[in-house]
Design a protein around this motif. Structure first.
Motif, PDB file in Angstrom:
ATOM      1  N   THR A  74      -7.402  -0.400   7.286  1.00 37.79           N
ATOM      2  CA  THR A  74      -5.983  -0.266   7.626  1.00 37.79           C
ATOM      3  C   THR A  74      -5.708  -0.552   9.106  1.00 37.79           C
ATOM      4  O   THR A  74      -4.566  -0.846   9.472  1.00 37.79           O
ATOM      5  CB  THR A  74      -5.490   1.148   7.282  1.00 37.79           C
ATOM      6  OG1 THR A  74      -6.342   2.115   7.909  1.00 37.79           O
ATOM      7  CG2 THR A  74      -5.516   1.365   5.773  1.00 37.79           C
ATOM      8  N   CYS A 124       0.862  -1.192   0.000  1.00 34.33           N
ATOM      9  CA  CYS A 124       0.000   0.000   0.000  1.00 34.33           C
ATOM     10  C   CYS A 124       0.892   1.233   0.000  1.00 34.33           C
ATOM     11  O   CYS A 124       1.593   1.506   0.994  1.00 34.33           O
ATOM     12  CB  CYS A 124      -0.914  -0.003   1.221  1.00 34.33           C
ATOM     13  SG  CYS A 124      -1.956   1.467   1.335  1.00 34.33           S
ATOM     14  N   ALA A 125       0.892   1.976  -1.109  1.00 31.95           N
ATOM     15  CA  ALA A 125       1.711   3.185  -1.214  1.00 31.95           C
ATOM     16  C   ALA A 125       1.189   4.279  -0.295  1.00 31.95           C
ATOM     17  O   ALA A 125       1.958   5.092   0.219  1.00 31.95           O
ATOM     18  CB  ALA A 125       1.730   3.665  -2.658  1.00 31.95           C
ATOM     19  N   LYS A 126      -0.115   4.287  -0.067  1.00 34.43           N
ATOM     20  CA  LYS A 126      -0.735   5.337   0.741  1.00 34.43           C
ATOM     21  C   LYS A 126      -0.226   5.309   2.177  1.00 34.43           C
ATOM     22  O   LYS A 126       0.056   6.351   2.778  1.00 34.43           O
ATOM     23  CB  LYS A 126      -2.258   5.172   0.700  1.00 34.43           C
ATOM     24  CG  LYS A 126      -3.026   6.248   1.431  1.00 34.43           C
ATOM     25  CD  LYS A 126      -4.529   6.026   1.291  1.00 34.43           C
ATOM     26  CE  LYS A 126      -5.312   7.115   2.018  1.00 34.43           C
ATOM     27  NZ  LYS A 126      -6.775   6.874   1.900  1.00 34.43           N
ATOM     28  N   SER A 127      -0.106   4.104   2.746  1.00 36.12           N
ATOM     29  CA  SER A 127       0.324   3.973   4.148  1.00 36.12           C
ATOM     30  C   SER A 127       1.755   3.471   4.292  1.00 36.12           C
ATOM     31  O   SER A 127       2.229   3.281   5.410  1.00 36.12           O
ATOM     32  CB  SER A 127      -0.625   3.021   4.886  1.00 36.12           C
ATOM     33  OG  SER A 127      -0.625   1.740   4.270  1.00 36.12           O
ATOM     34  N   SER A 128       2.448   3.228   3.158  1.00 37.38           N
ATOM     35  CA  SER A 128       3.814   2.685   3.168  1.00 37.38           C
ATOM     36  C   SER A 128       3.892   1.405   3.991  1.00 37.38           C
ATOM     37  O   SER A 128       4.694   1.271   4.911  1.00 37.38           O
ATOM     38  CB  SER A 128       4.814   3.722   3.705  1.00 37.38           C
ATOM     39  OG  SER A 128       4.906   4.823   2.854  1.00 37.38           O
ATOM     40  N   GLY A 188      -5.223   0.350  -3.630  1.00 36.63           N
ATOM     41  CA  GLY A 188      -4.349   1.485  -3.377  1.00 36.63           C
ATOM     42  C   GLY A 188      -5.011   2.709  -2.797  1.00 36.63           C
ATOM     43  O   GLY A 188      -4.470   3.342  -1.896  1.00 36.63           O
ATOM     44  N   SER A 189      -6.195   3.101  -3.310  1.00 36.16           N
ATOM     45  CA  SER A 189      -6.783   4.377  -2.889  1.00 36.16           C
ATOM     46  C   SER A 189      -7.300   4.340  -1.457  1.00 36.16           C
ATOM     47  O   SER A 189      -7.282   5.350  -0.764  1.00 36.16           O
ATOM     48  CB  SER A 189      -7.915   4.772  -3.846  1.00 36.16           C
ATOM     49  OG  SER A 189      -8.962   3.837  -3.777  1.00 36.16           O
ATOM     50  N   SER A 190      -7.765   3.180  -0.991  1.00 33.15           N
ATOM     51  CA  SER A 190      -8.325   3.076   0.363  1.00 33.15           C
ATOM     52  C   SER A 190      -7.390   2.357   1.322  1.00 33.15           C
ATOM     53  O   SER A 190      -7.513   2.511   2.540  1.00 33.15           O
ATOM     54  CB  SER A 190      -9.664   2.333   0.323  1.00 33.15           C
ATOM     55  OG  SER A 190      -9.479   0.987  -0.111  1.00 33.15           O
ATOM     56  N   GLY A 191      -6.472   1.557   0.798  1.00 31.29           N
ATOM     57  CA  GLY A 191      -5.596   0.766   1.660  1.00 31.29           C
ATOM     58  C   GLY A 191      -6.271  -0.468   2.226  1.00 31.29           C
ATOM     59  O   GLY A 191      -5.700  -1.156   3.076  1.00 31.29           O
TER      60      GLY A 191
END
Length: 770
Positions: free
Chosen positions: A633, A567-571, A611-614
């Protein structure tokens, strides 16, 4: 308009001398012959004898030079500006007031650029050939109507005796007009069907070379690649076989005879460059044809808000292009002008144009631009009946929901849509205009020919009658049927070549993995890193060529890792552990800290991350049913969907979330789409001549930004479109054998494949086939 520039004139009150560079530019841009001398004489700025002296000069440049000498000698710059204002040469007022330094507030009220002047000089050198039909009476009339030239200038052109003199006069006048008038000239040329000249005027030589130049020719000497590239561009402009006279014009423009002499007499020149140019040119031309084929549909559908700015920031269009596009009144005119630029983009920038469409959530139009095909318009007129218009509008509203993935089809509607799909035809949308106008997307030449046959055989009327009445019974019956009296499909729509650009995979690299840590079990990626999953650890690879290993994530608590998501959003990474029946969370921005995230999971021990929500989606097979569990998440389950028994019996293996919020679920022998409410809206399909049952023994699933699906199936990689219709085999033996895991990196358009022996990871670039 004049009031905008009054303040600029006043600012010149104390100016008595202009820089030499400004004077030199004015000498080539000033138009003294259409009222300027008379205004200056009435203002007592110049005398009768001086006017006579000016008019003795044989050329326009000579008259401008003489006039400027008088003005500079007397220090009457402000009076010159006031006279320019009265003769509507606003671009020169702006130029004088800013001392030749452009300001964005002037927009197109500015003299022509060097590139534009250079193009006009090329045309001027070929005026004898251009005179053959270029300056028609209709064109002059349009130029005056749209204020590209003044009425006096139009009369001056018409007063010339020969076509060559008229063309020369027109080009001399154009050289001294503003950029606003220049672009109005471009529009007028398009209106009178002289787009080949309009395209050349619009682009300019430097942009032509920059856009079409192949990257592998950068090492060629400037003279050679400049010559070849311009020729290739001209060939593109005159591809139409009906335009033989124009071909001769452009041969003259680019000295094609000299180029062909080199091609014939110098074998190394011919063999070394002809292949590269023709290949690159053909690939670029195919994309230009796609834009031309679908320009009308796209210009009325693409939303310009934000999209134009994205294109400018991505350097697909220049600041000048942006200003010109934004000054159009209507949105469809803005997009139409933008598509004129897109048609001439390089292959690399064309890909960026598609990305800009996706960034503005215009995925359907990105698909059309990327995959090709032809959009066809059909208008259905119906037999009069009670409340006909209301019924038509209800049907149109439902047609526009056909591509909505949240609504399920009934069997009748599915059968009618499948009838079109067998011929590579899809329904796009519809509008109301004294009947139903419906748009089709045709993917192949055979489908294009089929629609033509249906039209000629009057078979469109019964089909649309049947389709509209089935749609009328869908969701909620409207209680009345309608009959298509006749269907209008204009014949010119069939005079187009269908360019199909199916997706294909190009090998980027083959990573040979050190198996001392055990066989490879899975793979995932973030934009700058690849993560290769082993049974007891995760290896980190650099995301840039040559993809070298840079680190490792391990923990004594790992049991037997089987799948991984990022997940790029939360690394974060999420690793599924079959040995401990759990999912581990790895925080990449916290020194790769490992902690147990979800416990008590069951086979098949796979996961996917949206990706957008994780959110993390996990298939769980529990007797007597299977479930799709979705976790937020924080590790809390936010959704649990029980799968139908027939899917449970087919062994569900993997699920991915789509852009619309649905879930594509892969079973060993099936592929379906399910809403968040648990409603199945689509099942995979295949139409002849393709394999009737492509999904037999599947393992894993990946989805790209266009919602195309890639399935790891036995010894093949299969592709399905966003509607779950089977498209093609992307890879098969011997290139691939029993793929076990897939991952698609959207930003770089890379498909990563884990090989069954656990020793290799293949990285492919997914892009349209040229």
């Amino acid at each position: 308009m004049a009031t905008v520039f009054d303040g600029l004139v006043e600012s010149l009150e104390k100016v008595t001398l202009l820089d030499h560079s400004v004077q030199e530019k004015l000498r080539h841009c000033l138009s003294p012959d259409f009222g300027l001398l008379e205004v200056l004489h009435a203002d007592r700025t110049i005398s009768d004898s001086e006017i006579a002296d000016i008019k003795k000069q044989g050329s326009v440049d000579g008259r401008s030079t003489k006039l400027l000498e008088i003005i500079m000698r007397r220090g009457q710059v402000q009076k010159l500006a006031r006279a320019l204002l009265q003769t509507k040469q606003f671009h020169l007022v702006a130029f004088l007031a800013s001392n030749g330094v452009y300001n964005a507030e002037f927009e197109y009220n500015w003299p022509l650029s060097e590139s534009q002047l250079y193009i006009l000089s090329i045309l001027d050198n070929q005026s004898e050939k251009l005179a053959q039909g270029l300056l028609s009476q209709e064109l002059v009339k349009k130029l005056v109507e749209r204020t590209a030239i003044s009425e006096a200038e139009g009369n001056f052109i018409e007063s010339k005796d020969s076509d060559r003199e008229k063309t020369g006069a027109f080009l001399e006048i154009s050289r001294r007009e503003s950029q606003k008038s220049y672009f109005e000239t471009v529009n007028c040329l398009r209106i009178v069907d002289q787009g080949y000249i309009a395209s050349l005027l619009k682009k300019g030589v430097s942009d032509i070379i920059g856009d079409i130049l192949p990257t592998d020719l950068n090492d060629l000497p400037l003279g050679i690649h400049r010559l070849i590239v311009v020729k290739a561009y001209i060939r593109m402009l005159v591809t139409s076989p009906e335009r033989h006279p124009e071909k001769d014009i452009f041969k003259g423009l680019c000295n094609v005879s000299e180029w062909w002499h080199k091609m014939v007499t110098n074998p190394s020149f011919r063999e070394g460059y002809e292949y590269h140019i023709s290949g690159y040119f053909n690939r670029k031309l195919r994309r230009a044809t796609v834009v031309s084929n679908n320009r009308y549909y796209l210009s009325w559908r693409i939303t310009p808000k934000k999209f134009i700015d994205f294109m400018r920031h991505a350097r697909c269009i220049t600041d000048d292009d942006t200003r010109f596009i934004k000054c159009q009144t209507y949105d469809h005119d803005k997009i139409d002008e933008l598509l004129c630029v897109v048609r001439d983009l390089s292959i690399e920038k064309y890909a960026v144009y598609i990305d800009c469409l996706r960034r503005t959530e215009q995925h359907l139009y990105a698909d059309i631009s990327e995959l090709g095909g032809v959009t066809l318009k059909a208008k259905s007129i119906h037999v009069e009946c009670e409340n006909l218009e209301e019924i038509e509008k209800t049907i149109i509203e439902r047609i526009n929901k056909i591509r909505d993935k949240k609504l399920g089809y009934n069997l009748e509607l599915e059968a009618e849509i499948d009838y079109l799909r067998r011929h590579d035809i899809e329904i796009l949308d519809a509008i109301h205009d004294r009947g139903i106008i419906i748009w089709f997307w045709v993917h192949s030449e055979d489908g294009h020919d089929q629609v033509h046959k249906w039209r000629d055989a009057d078979e469109m009327e019964p089909y649309l009658t049947r389709l509209f009445n089935v749609i009328g019974r869908w969701i909620k019956p409207i209680g009345r049927e309608i009959t298509s009296d006749w269907v209008i499909i204009n014949g010119f729509q069939f005079n187009r070549e269908v360019i199909n650009l199916p997706m294909t995979l190009y090998m980027v690299t083959e990573l040979n993995i050190d198996t001392s840590k055990g066989p490879v079990r899975g793979v995932t990626a973030l934009p700058d890193k690849f993560y290769i999953l082993h049974e007891k650890s995760i290896l980190i690879y650099d995301g840039q060529t040559p993809f070298e290993p840079t680190g490792e994530i391990s923990s004594a608590e790992f049991g037997s890792l089987t799948d991984v998501g990022a997940c790029a959003k939360s690394s974060r990474l999420y690793a599924v552990d079959e040995g401990n029946a759990c999912i581990w969370k790895i925080s990449l921005d916290n020194d790769n800290q490992v902690e147990k995230w979800v416990s008590e999971i069951t086979r098949p021990f796979t996961c996917s991350v949206y990706g957008s929500s994780g959110e993390v989606a996990v298939i769980q097979q529990r007797a007597p049913s299977s479930f799709l569990d979705v976790y937020a998440t924080d590790g809390k389950r936010v959704r649990q969907l029980q799968l139908p028994k027939d899917l449970h019996d087919k062994e569900p293996l993997h699920a991915v979330e789509t852009r619309s919020g649905n879930y594509d679920i892969l079973c060993e022998s099936d592929l379906v789409e399910m809403t968040k409410e648990g409603v199945i809206t689509r099942r995979c399909k295949s139409f002849p001549p393709r394999d009737p049952e492509p999904v037999i023994k599947s393992r894993h699933l990946a989805i790209d930004i266009g919602e195309r699906l890639y399935v790891a199936e036995r010894y093949r990689i299969l592709q399905f479109d966003s509607q779950l219709v089977y498209e093609q085999v992307m890879l098969e033996s011997p290139k691939i054998w029993e793929p076990t895991r897939l991952h698609f990196l959207e930003k770089k358009k890379l498909l990563m494949i884990v090989h069954s022996d656990g020793k290799k990871v293949f990285v492919y670039n997914a892009r349209p086939r040229d």
